[in-house]
Design a protein around this motif. Sequence first.
Motif, PDB file in Angstrom:
ATOM      1  N   GLU A  28      -3.736  -6.865   3.725  1.00  0.00           N
ATOM      2  CA  GLU A  28      -2.757  -5.913   4.233  1.00  0.00           C
ATOM      3  C   GLU A  28      -1.344  -6.429   3.963  1.00  0.00           C
ATOM      4  OE1 GLU A  28      -3.090  -4.400   8.157  1.00  0.00           O
ATOM      5  OE2 GLU A  28      -5.273  -4.285   8.042  1.00  0.00           O
ATOM      6  N   VAL A  29      -0.469  -5.472   3.613  1.00  0.00           N
ATOM      7  CA  VAL A  29       0.935  -5.804   3.371  1.00  0.00           C
ATOM      8  C   VAL A  29       1.658  -5.677   4.706  1.00  0.00           C
ATOM      9  CG1 VAL A  29       3.023  -5.133   2.132  1.00  0.00           C
ATOM     10  CG2 VAL A  29       0.788  -4.924   1.021  1.00  0.00           C
ATOM     11  N   GLU A  31       4.267  -4.933   7.682  1.00  0.00           N
ATOM     12  CA  GLU A  31       5.157  -3.801   7.947  1.00  0.00           C
ATOM     13  C   GLU A  31       6.581  -4.105   7.479  1.00  0.00           C
ATOM     14  OE1 GLU A  31       6.234  -0.036   9.253  1.00  0.00           O
ATOM     15  OE2 GLU A  31       4.219  -0.880   9.274  1.00  0.00           O
ATOM     16  N   ALA A  33       7.568  -6.019   5.058  1.00  0.00           N
ATOM     17  CA  ALA A  33       7.630  -5.952   3.597  1.00  0.00           C
ATOM     18  C   ALA A  33       7.669  -4.505   3.136  1.00  0.00           C
ATOM     19  CB  ALA A  33       6.453  -6.679   2.976  1.00  0.00           C
ATOM     20  N   ARG A  34       6.870  -3.642   3.768  1.00  0.00           N
ATOM     21  CA  ARG A  34       6.869  -2.220   3.392  1.00  0.00           C
ATOM     22  C   ARG A  34       8.224  -1.585   3.706  1.00  0.00           C
ATOM     23  NH1 ARG A  34       1.593  -2.244   5.991  1.00  0.00           N
ATOM     24  NH2 ARG A  34       2.565  -1.144   7.718  1.00  0.00           N
ATOM     25  N   ASP A  35       8.778  -1.914   4.872  1.00  0.00           N
ATOM     26  CA  ASP A  35      10.095  -1.380   5.240  1.00  0.00           C
ATOM     27  C   ASP A  35      11.176  -1.843   4.265  1.00  0.00           C
ATOM     28  OD1 ASP A  35       9.111   0.005   7.385  1.00  0.00           O
ATOM     29  OD2 ASP A  35       9.694  -1.508   8.884  1.00  0.00           O
ATOM     30  N   VAL A  37      10.820  -2.658   1.119  1.00  0.00           N
ATOM     31  CA  VAL A  37      10.653  -1.938  -0.148  1.00  0.00           C
ATOM     32  C   VAL A  37      11.183  -0.513  -0.016  1.00  0.00           C
ATOM     33  CG1 VAL A  37       8.951  -1.023  -1.776  1.00  0.00           C
ATOM     34  CG2 VAL A  37       8.751  -3.367  -0.961  1.00  0.00           C
ATOM     35  N   LYS A  38      10.899   0.140   1.110  1.00  0.00           N
ATOM     36  CA  LYS A  38      11.384   1.511   1.320  1.00  0.00           C
ATOM     37  C   LYS A  38      12.913   1.549   1.368  1.00  0.00           C
ATOM     38  CE  LYS A  38       7.379   3.270   3.844  1.00  0.00           C
ATOM     39  NZ  LYS A  38       6.884   3.729   5.159  1.00  0.00           N
ATOM     40  N   ARG A  39      13.516   0.614   2.130  1.00  0.00           N
ATOM     41  CA  ARG A  39      14.979   0.580   2.223  1.00  0.00           C
ATOM     42  C   ARG A  39      15.610   0.305   0.863  1.00  0.00           C
ATOM     43  NH1 ARG A  39      14.054  -2.652   6.782  1.00  0.00           N
ATOM     44  NH2 ARG A  39      14.756  -4.452   5.592  1.00  0.00           N
TER      45      ARG A  39
END
Length: 156
Positions: A28-29, A31, A33-35, A37-39
Motif C-alpha cells: 500500500e502507498v 496517504e 505520498a498520495r496527497d 503526488v496529487k498536490r
Amino acid sequence: MTETNMYDSVKEAFAPVTEALKNFQTMEVPEAARDFVKRTANTAKERTSDLYAGSEKVTAAIETAVAESVSEAAKITRNIQQALHQDAEAFFAGIDTLASAKSLNEAVQIQSDLARERGEALISRAKSSTEYFGKLVANGAKTVQDNLTKVYSKTA
C-alpha cells in the motif's frame, strides 16, 4: 548438474527478488505520498494553465503591435505618396506660371516665390512629421507598457 537442479538453483537464488516483487504488487502507498503526488500534479496543472494564458497574452500583444505597425506603415506610405503628388502638382503649376512670365524680372520673381512656397511646405511637413513621429513613439511605448502589464500581471 542436471537441468532441473540448475533450474532449482536459479529459482532459489532469485527467490528473495521474486518474493519482494510479489509483496511490491500488494504494497500500500501511504496517504501522505498520495496527497503529495496529487498536490504536485495540481500545482503543475495550474502552472501549465498560467503558462498557456501568459503565452496567449503575449501572442495577442504581438498581434496588436504588428497590426498597429502595419497600419502606421500604411499611413506613412499614404502620406509620402500624397506629398509626392502635391510636389509634382506644385512643380507643374510652377512651370505653367513661369511660362506665363513676360519678362526676365517677372520670371525671377515667380521662381523666387515658388522656391519660398516649396520651402514653407517642406518646413510644414517636417514639423508635422516630427509631431507625428513623437506621438507615434509615445503611443508605441504606452502600448508596449500596457501589453507587458497585461502579460505579466497575475491575479491572486
